[in-house]
Structures are given as structure tokens and as C-alpha cells.
Design an enzyme around this catalytic site. Sequence first.
Site, PDB file in Angstrom:
ATOM      1  N   LYS A   1      38.099  34.127  50.180  1.00 33.06           N
ATOM      2  CA  LYS A   1      38.626  34.562  48.878  1.00 33.06           C
ATOM      3  C   LYS A   1      39.160  35.991  48.951  1.00 33.06           C
ATOM      4  CE  LYS A   1      36.071  36.258  45.667  1.00 33.06           C
ATOM      5  NZ  LYS A   1      35.231  36.700  44.559  1.00 33.06           N
TER       6      LYS A   1
ATOM      7  N   LYS B   1      37.678  42.351  46.190  1.00 32.37           N
ATOM      8  CA  LYS B   1      38.084  43.748  46.017  1.00 32.37           C
ATOM      9  C   LYS B   1      37.859  44.632  47.249  1.00 32.37           C
ATOM     10  CE  LYS B   1      36.916  43.412  41.116  1.00 32.37           C
ATOM     11  NZ  LYS B   1      35.680  43.343  40.339  1.00 32.37           N
TER      12      LYS B   1
ATOM     13  N   LYS C   1      26.414  37.915  48.829  1.00 28.38           N
ATOM     14  CA  LYS C   1      26.298  39.378  48.817  1.00 28.38           C
ATOM     15  C   LYS C   1      25.022  39.849  49.489  1.00 28.38           C
ATOM     16  CE  LYS C   1      29.737  40.424  45.587  1.00 28.38           C
ATOM     17  NZ  LYS C   1      30.252  40.735  44.303  1.00 28.38           N
TER      18      LYS C   1
HETATM   19  P1  TYM Z   1      34.879  40.078  39.014  1.00 32.48           P
HETATM   20  O1  TYM Z   1      35.011  41.492  38.558  1.00 32.48           O
HETATM   21  O2  TYM Z   1      34.402  39.844  40.400  1.00 32.48           O
HETATM   22  O3  TYM Z   1      36.259  39.343  38.874  1.00 32.48           O
HETATM   23  C1  TYM Z   1      36.981  39.371  37.650  1.00 32.48           C
HETATM   24  C2  TYM Z   1      37.624  38.021  37.434  1.00 32.48           C
HETATM   25  O4  TYM Z   1      38.569  37.765  38.487  1.00 32.48           O
HETATM   26  C3  TYM Z   1      38.313  36.492  39.070  1.00 32.48           C
HETATM   27  N1  TYM Z   1      38.673  36.556  40.494  1.00 32.48           N
HETATM   28  C4  TYM Z   1      39.551  35.735  41.082  1.00 32.48           C
HETATM   29  N2  TYM Z   1      40.302  34.715  40.611  1.00 32.48           N
HETATM   30  C5  TYM Z   1      41.119  34.073  41.479  1.00 32.48           C
HETATM   31  N3  TYM Z   1      41.209  34.401  42.809  1.00 32.48           N
HETATM   32  C6  TYM Z   1      40.474  35.417  43.322  1.00 32.48           C
HETATM   33  N4  TYM Z   1      40.571  35.736  44.610  1.00 32.48           N
HETATM   34  C7  TYM Z   1      39.596  36.127  42.454  1.00 32.48           C
HETATM   35  N5  TYM Z   1      38.736  37.181  42.632  1.00 32.48           N
HETATM   36  C8  TYM Z   1      38.184  37.413  41.410  1.00 32.48           C
HETATM   37  C9  TYM Z   1      36.810  36.281  38.878  1.00 32.48           C
HETATM   38  O5  TYM Z   1      36.473  34.926  38.959  1.00 32.48           O
HETATM   39  C10 TYM Z   1      36.609  36.872  37.492  1.00 32.48           C
HETATM   40  O6  TYM Z   1      36.897  35.911  36.498  1.00 32.48           O
HETATM   41  N6  TYM Z   1      30.647  38.443  36.974  1.00 32.48           N
HETATM   42  C11 TYM Z   1      32.041  38.747  36.686  1.00 32.48           C
HETATM   43  C12 TYM Z   1      32.198  39.709  35.539  1.00 32.48           C
HETATM   44  C13 TYM Z   1      31.485  39.302  34.301  1.00 32.48           C
HETATM   45  C14 TYM Z   1      31.839  38.245  33.422  1.00 32.48           C
HETATM   46  C15 TYM Z   1      30.846  38.247  32.394  1.00 32.48           C
HETATM   47  C16 TYM Z   1      32.912  37.340  33.411  1.00 32.48           C
HETATM   48  C17 TYM Z   1      30.332  39.861  33.822  1.00 32.48           C
HETATM   49  N7  TYM Z   1      29.959  39.248  32.684  1.00 32.48           N
HETATM   50  C18 TYM Z   1      30.911  37.315  31.355  1.00 32.48           C
HETATM   51  C19 TYM Z   1      32.949  36.409  32.348  1.00 32.48           C
HETATM   52  C20 TYM Z   1      31.963  36.408  31.345  1.00 32.48           C
HETATM   53  C21 TYM Z   1      32.673  39.347  37.920  1.00 32.48           C
HETATM   54  O7  TYM Z   1      32.010  39.933  38.730  1.00 32.48           O
HETATM   55  O8  TYM Z   1      34.013  39.240  37.976  1.00 32.48           O
END
Ligand code: TYM
Length: 331
Positions: free
Chosen positions: A196, A199, A112
Site C-alpha cells: 500500500k 505516508k 505496525k
Molecule cells: P490515515 O490517516 O492512515 O488515512 C486517511 C485515509 O486515507 C486512506 N488511505 C488510503 N486510501 C487508498 N489508498 C491508500 N494507499 C491509502 N492510504 C490511506 C485511509 O484508509 C483513510 O481513510 N484511523 C484512520 C483515521 C481515523 C478515522 C477515524 C477514519 C481516526 N478516526 C474515524 C474514519 C473514522 C487513519 O489512520 O487514517
Amino acid sequence: MKKIVLTGIKPTGRLTLGNYIGVLKNLKNFQDEFEPYIFVADLHALTLPIEPEELNTNTKDIVAFYLASGLDMNKSHIFLQSMVSAHAELNAIMMNYLYMGELSRMTQFKQKSHLMNESAIGLGLFSYPVLMACDIILYDADIVPVGEDQVQHVELTRDLVRRFNSRYKTDILKEPKAVVNTTGKRIMSLSDPTKKMSKSDPKGDIYLKDDEKTIRKKIMSAVTDSGCEVKFDKENKPGISNLLTIYSALKNITVEEAEQEFKGCNYGTFKKAVADAVVNELIPFQQKYNEIINSNLVDEALNLGAEKAKVIANKKLQQVQRIIGLYETKK
Ligand code: TYM
């Protein structure tokens, strides 16, 4: 006592099929055996610039998606990170136990920040994993279901727990374990299957709110290789492999079973079957979402979930405050 499962989604941008397959789809399966704490990481969304209205809408959407995915507010505690102030309070403490070197080695930070002008990188983007660790630690989470890209952050949380417990000769913090799907831990972009699905890639994403026509169009025009065999081969056939992953994850079958099903089929027939699978999954999901977003269920779930989350999180925060020696007045 039931084991604790915890996870969160950050309300930046529209949720994708990657988020759905990677985590959302499976959360309901934990509800009976585990005690789930499922939240929206709204403070984390501020680590990159975001308009207030967008943050607000995305946050509400994620809660509605959680409920539409089958989470029951009486079994799963659904809340916003910002509703439980213990997350920010523990963050202020834990910042001192993770180091600049390890934070700067985090892949997500490198990716990022690489795209940004150094003088405009917020401190929050750098210290992102500290808050994420606090999210997890506060609830004594046993398992953290995430996509592959978040595993490194959970590993860092484990390091933090060990470091803290050993420093204070305690075991008050629990080591969490990341759990990733066997199929679908990393859904790739449809326009560039070596990247990947994230969003912020309108061409390569399928958004959870895309209509049927758009979903079909995106899948039919997904980048594939020039061969003709429907075979899982990440190196040489990343596009077909990605579609096979999507198909098998949605149908709850193995990739090998999916390969077998499409033996001898051409890419067109295969893509149509993938599009059908996605449409059959997402259209009923969207109908549920529409009912929920137009009701007061979102607020109801959040008020209920936050009430429970606050009690648990505050208890853990207080344990930490005591053990590190913060002074407590007598009441
Ligand atoms: P975030 O919002 O980027 O994504 C949410 C969840 O979706 C998964 N994910 C994917 N899985 C498979 N293929 C993909 N292309 C893909 N894109 C996203 C992510 O791995 C995630 O599990 N840091 C985290 C949010 C968070 C969190 C936490 C998660 C904050 N605190 C504590 C677990 C525990 C995040 O940005 O996820």
C-alpha cells in the site's frame, strides 16, 4: 434530517496521493446530501513517536487540504479530535467493551507492532480502534468513507455498537457503514506495487506537496512489469494496474474505459498520460492549499466546526453516561 457522514485523517507524515484518491478527493460530494463531520485524528497521531512541531504542522496542513479539496466550512464541520474532549471521555468508557483478543487481531496493529520492539509499543497503538470507534459513535455517523485499510476498524465499531446496545437493551448507538471507492480504495506504492502507498515511503509515494518535476519523475520511474500491454491484471501486472487505477480515479472513469483509451500504447506513453493526470489534479489543488495556509481560514474553520461538534458529541456522551449508570448530581 440529513444522514451523517464522518471521517478523519491522522496527521502522521505527509499526505499522499493514496489519501487523496482514497478519501479526500470525494468528500466534497457529500456536502449537499449529507451532514459531514470531518476531523483530524491528532490524538491518534501520538500512537507512534512524533515530534511536536511535526504534529503541529501536519495538523494544520490537513485542515488546509480539507478546505482545498472543496469542503465548505459552512456545510462540513471540520475540527480536531483533541478539540472535542468527548472523544477521550467516551474512549475511557468504551475501552471496557472491546476485548484484547479482537484488538490484537487488527491487521493495522499487527503490521505496525511487527516492526517494533515489543517493550516500546505504546498502549495507544493497541487500543487505537477503541478511540476510532468513539470518533464515529459520538456523531451517530451513518457512513464512514475510508480507504480499504480502515474498513476492519469500522467493522469493529459495528461490533461494539451491537454489543453495547444489546448489553444495555438500548438503541442509542448507531451502526455505521464503511464506504470505499469502487476505484482507488487501495492505491499501491510506486516502488513496490504489492504494498500500500503509505505516508512513510518516500520512494513509492507521491506526496500532495510534491512539485511537478518530482511527480513526473516518480511516475515515469514507477515499477512496472516486463510486458508491453496496458491491461488491468493485479496478479501479473500490479504496477500497471496501480497506474490504471490512479488514472481512472482522477479522470472519474472506469478502469475498463482507461484500458480502452490506452489500447496499443506503450508503457512510456501511458505513464506520461498518468503523470499529466496527476499534475493536472495536484497543481491547482496545491495553489488552493497555498492560499489557505497563508490565510486565517484554518483557524476559522476549526473554531466553527469544533463548536458544533462539541454540542453533538457531548449529547451522545451524556446519553452513554446515563445508560451505564454514572451518577449525575442535581443542579
Ligand atoms: P490515515 O490517516 O492512515 O488515512 C486517511 C485515509 O486515507 C486512506 N488511505 C488510503 N486510501 C487508498 N489508498 C491508500 N494507499 C491509502 N492510504 C490511506 C485511509 O484508509 C483513510 O481513510 N484511523 C484512520 C483515521 C481515523 C478515522 C477515524 C477514519 C481516526 N478516526 C474515524 C474514519 C473514522 C487513519 O489512520 O487514517
